[in-house]
Write a protein that holds these residues in place. Structure first.
Motif, PDB file in Angstrom:
ATOM      1  N   GLU A  65     -55.822  70.137 -37.324  1.00 41.98           N
ATOM      2  CA  GLU A  65     -56.372  69.351 -36.217  1.00 41.98           C
ATOM      3  C   GLU A  65     -57.038  70.250 -35.179  1.00 41.98           C
ATOM      4  O   GLU A  65     -58.145  69.970 -34.718  1.00 41.98           O
ATOM      5  N   PHE A  66     -56.368  71.334 -34.808  1.00 44.97           N
ATOM      6  CA  PHE A  66     -56.925  72.250 -33.813  1.00 44.97           C
ATOM      7  C   PHE A  66     -58.228  72.873 -34.309  1.00 44.97           C
ATOM      8  O   PHE A  66     -59.226  72.890 -33.589  1.00 44.97           O
ATOM      9  N   LEU A  67     -58.228  73.382 -35.522  1.00 44.96           N
ATOM     10  CA  LEU A  67     -59.423  74.057 -36.033  1.00 44.96           C
ATOM     11  C   LEU A  67     -60.580  73.088 -36.236  1.00 44.96           C
ATOM     12  O   LEU A  67     -61.735  73.437 -36.005  1.00 44.96           O
ATOM     13  N   LEU A  72     -67.045  75.020 -34.505  1.00 44.21           N
ATOM     14  CA  LEU A  72     -68.432  74.548 -34.482  1.00 44.21           C
ATOM     15  C   LEU A  72     -68.626  73.536 -35.607  1.00 44.21           C
ATOM     16  O   LEU A  72     -67.952  73.597 -36.638  1.00 44.21           O
ATOM     17  N   ASP A  73     -69.566  72.615 -35.419  1.00 43.12           N
ATOM     18  CA  ASP A  73     -69.791  71.568 -36.418  1.00 43.12           C
ATOM     19  C   ASP A  73     -70.099  72.150 -37.796  1.00 43.12           C
ATOM     20  O   ASP A  73     -69.610  71.654 -38.808  1.00 43.12           O
ATOM     21  N   ALA A  74     -70.883  73.204 -37.835  1.00 46.28           N
ATOM     22  CA  ALA A  74     -71.262  73.811 -39.115  1.00 46.28           C
ATOM     23  C   ALA A  74     -70.118  74.575 -39.764  1.00 46.28           C
ATOM     24  O   ALA A  74     -70.172  74.879 -40.950  1.00 46.28           O
ATOM     25  N   MET A  75     -69.074  74.874 -39.010  1.00 47.33           N
ATOM     26  CA  MET A  75     -67.960  75.674 -39.526  1.00 47.33           C
ATOM     27  C   MET A  75     -66.719  74.844 -39.843  1.00 47.33           C
ATOM     28  O   MET A  75     -65.709  75.383 -40.284  1.00 47.33           O
ATOM     29  N   ARG A  76     -66.755  73.550 -39.638  1.00 47.37           N
ATOM     30  CA  ARG A  76     -65.544  72.724 -39.761  1.00 47.37           C
ATOM     31  C   ARG A  76     -64.913  72.780 -41.141  1.00 47.37           C
ATOM     32  O   ARG A  76     -63.701  72.911 -41.267  1.00 47.37           O
ATOM     33  N   SER A  77     -65.702  72.659 -42.182  1.00 47.22           N
ATOM     34  CA  SER A  77     -65.114  72.657 -43.533  1.00 47.22           C
ATOM     35  C   SER A  77     -64.476  74.005 -43.850  1.00 47.22           C
ATOM     36  O   SER A  77     -63.413  74.066 -44.470  1.00 47.22           O
ATOM     37  N   ASN A 147     -53.183  80.217 -22.061  1.00 54.43           N
ATOM     38  CA  ASN A 147     -54.412  80.871 -21.630  1.00 54.43           C
ATOM     39  C   ASN A 147     -55.641  80.397 -22.393  1.00 54.43           C
ATOM     40  O   ASN A 147     -56.748  80.856 -22.098  1.00 54.43           O
ATOM     41  N   TYR A 148     -55.477  79.505 -23.344  1.00 56.49           N
ATOM     42  CA  TYR A 148     -56.597  79.056 -24.160  1.00 56.49           C
ATOM     43  C   TYR A 148     -57.508  78.121 -23.369  1.00 56.49           C
ATOM     44  O   TYR A 148     -57.050  77.226 -22.680  1.00 56.49           O
ATOM     45  N   LYS A 149     -58.786  78.356 -23.474  1.00 55.50           N
ATOM     46  CA  LYS A 149     -59.789  77.503 -22.840  1.00 55.50           C
ATOM     47  C   LYS A 149     -60.381  76.599 -23.924  1.00 55.50           C
ATOM     48  O   LYS A 149     -60.998  77.064 -24.868  1.00 55.50           O
ATOM     49  N   LYS A 150     -60.169  75.323 -23.751  1.00 51.14           N
ATOM     50  CA  LYS A 150     -60.612  74.346 -24.741  1.00 51.14           C
ATOM     51  C   LYS A 150     -62.136  74.274 -24.816  1.00 51.14           C
ATOM     52  O   LYS A 150     -62.824  74.418 -23.814  1.00 51.14           O
ATOM     53  N   LYS A 151     -62.635  74.085 -26.038  1.00 50.62           N
ATOM     54  CA  LYS A 151     -64.072  73.947 -26.236  1.00 50.62           C
ATOM     55  C   LYS A 151     -64.567  72.686 -25.537  1.00 50.62           C
ATOM     56  O   LYS A 151     -63.955  71.644 -25.638  1.00 50.62           O
ATOM     57  N   LYS A 152     -65.644  72.841 -24.820  1.00 45.71           N
ATOM     58  CA  LYS A 152     -66.211  71.697 -24.108  1.00 45.71           C
ATOM     59  C   LYS A 152     -66.986  70.834 -25.081  1.00 45.71           C
ATOM     60  O   LYS A 152     -67.768  71.323 -25.899  1.00 45.71           O
ATOM     61  N   ALA A 153     -66.767  69.539 -24.982  1.00 47.10           N
ATOM     62  CA  ALA A 153     -67.478  68.582 -25.831  1.00 47.10           C
ATOM     63  C   ALA A 153     -68.916  68.440 -25.311  1.00 47.10           C
ATOM     64  O   ALA A 153     -69.142  68.277 -24.119  1.00 47.10           O
ATOM     65  N   ILE A 154     -69.858  68.493 -26.225  1.00 44.26           N
ATOM     66  CA  ILE A 154     -71.257  68.348 -25.865  1.00 44.26           C
ATOM     67  C   ILE A 154     -71.699  66.951 -26.295  1.00 44.26           C
ATOM     68  O   ILE A 154     -71.630  66.603 -27.466  1.00 44.26           O
TER      69      ILE A 154
END
Length: 157
Positions: A65-67, A72-77, A147-154
């Motif tokens: 779920e985290f990964l 990135l969208d291109a790296m999900r699989s 300390n983790y900074k969550k990826k911002k949704a675009i």
């Protein structure tokens, strides 16, 4: 993921408890230097296997779920396969830890912790070491997660 690591600490601690039980019996019966099997019921393995299995379920689901969410969208699989790679690397790391423990506990003509005759060895020490490393892993996880900074949704409209 943190719940999975916490459950793994409990599971490895359960392994230690189950390992200590026959060792106490060996000492009571004075069988330390004899190649005699001291048995306990196989049912004692149910709690530890349940806990370790549950920890893997929590870890795997949390990692996927985290990964998936943070990659990135291109790296999900590709990223969703990383939990399986981490489990495989964990097995290799366990083999390395076992080799290091055998090397250092047999220094100076000592018998060591892990012997062919389990009555003489101290397999419980090895499992305590794994429980301690798992607890250390939990502490590192907590610090990293804080300390983790969550990826911002675009948002794309």
């Amino acid at each position: 993921m943190g719940v999975g690591i916490l459950i793994s600490v409990a599971g490895i601690s359960a392994v230690v408890v189950v390992e200590i039980m026959p060792m106490q019996r060996v000492r009571e019966l004075n069988l330390i230097y004899k190649y005699v099997a001291v048995t306990i019921s196989v049912l004692w393995q149910i709690p530890q296997n349940f806990l370790l299995g549950a920890s893997k379920v929590f870890m795997f689901a949390g990692q996927v779920e985290f990964l998936y969410d943070q990659s990135l969208d291109a790296m999900r699989s590709l990223c969703t396969t990383l939990p399986l790679v981490s489990f495989a690397l964990g097995n290799y790391l366990n083999s390395l830890i076992l080799t290091v423990v055998i090397h250092f506990t047999t220094q100076g003509r000592k018998l060591g912790w892990i012997l062919d005759n389990l009555n003489e060895g101290h397999l419980d020490y090895f499992f305590w070491l794994l429980a301690g490393l798992s607890f250390l892993n939990l502490l590192v996880y907590i610090v990293t997660a804080k300390n983790y900074k969550k990826k911002k949704a675009i948002a794309i409209f």
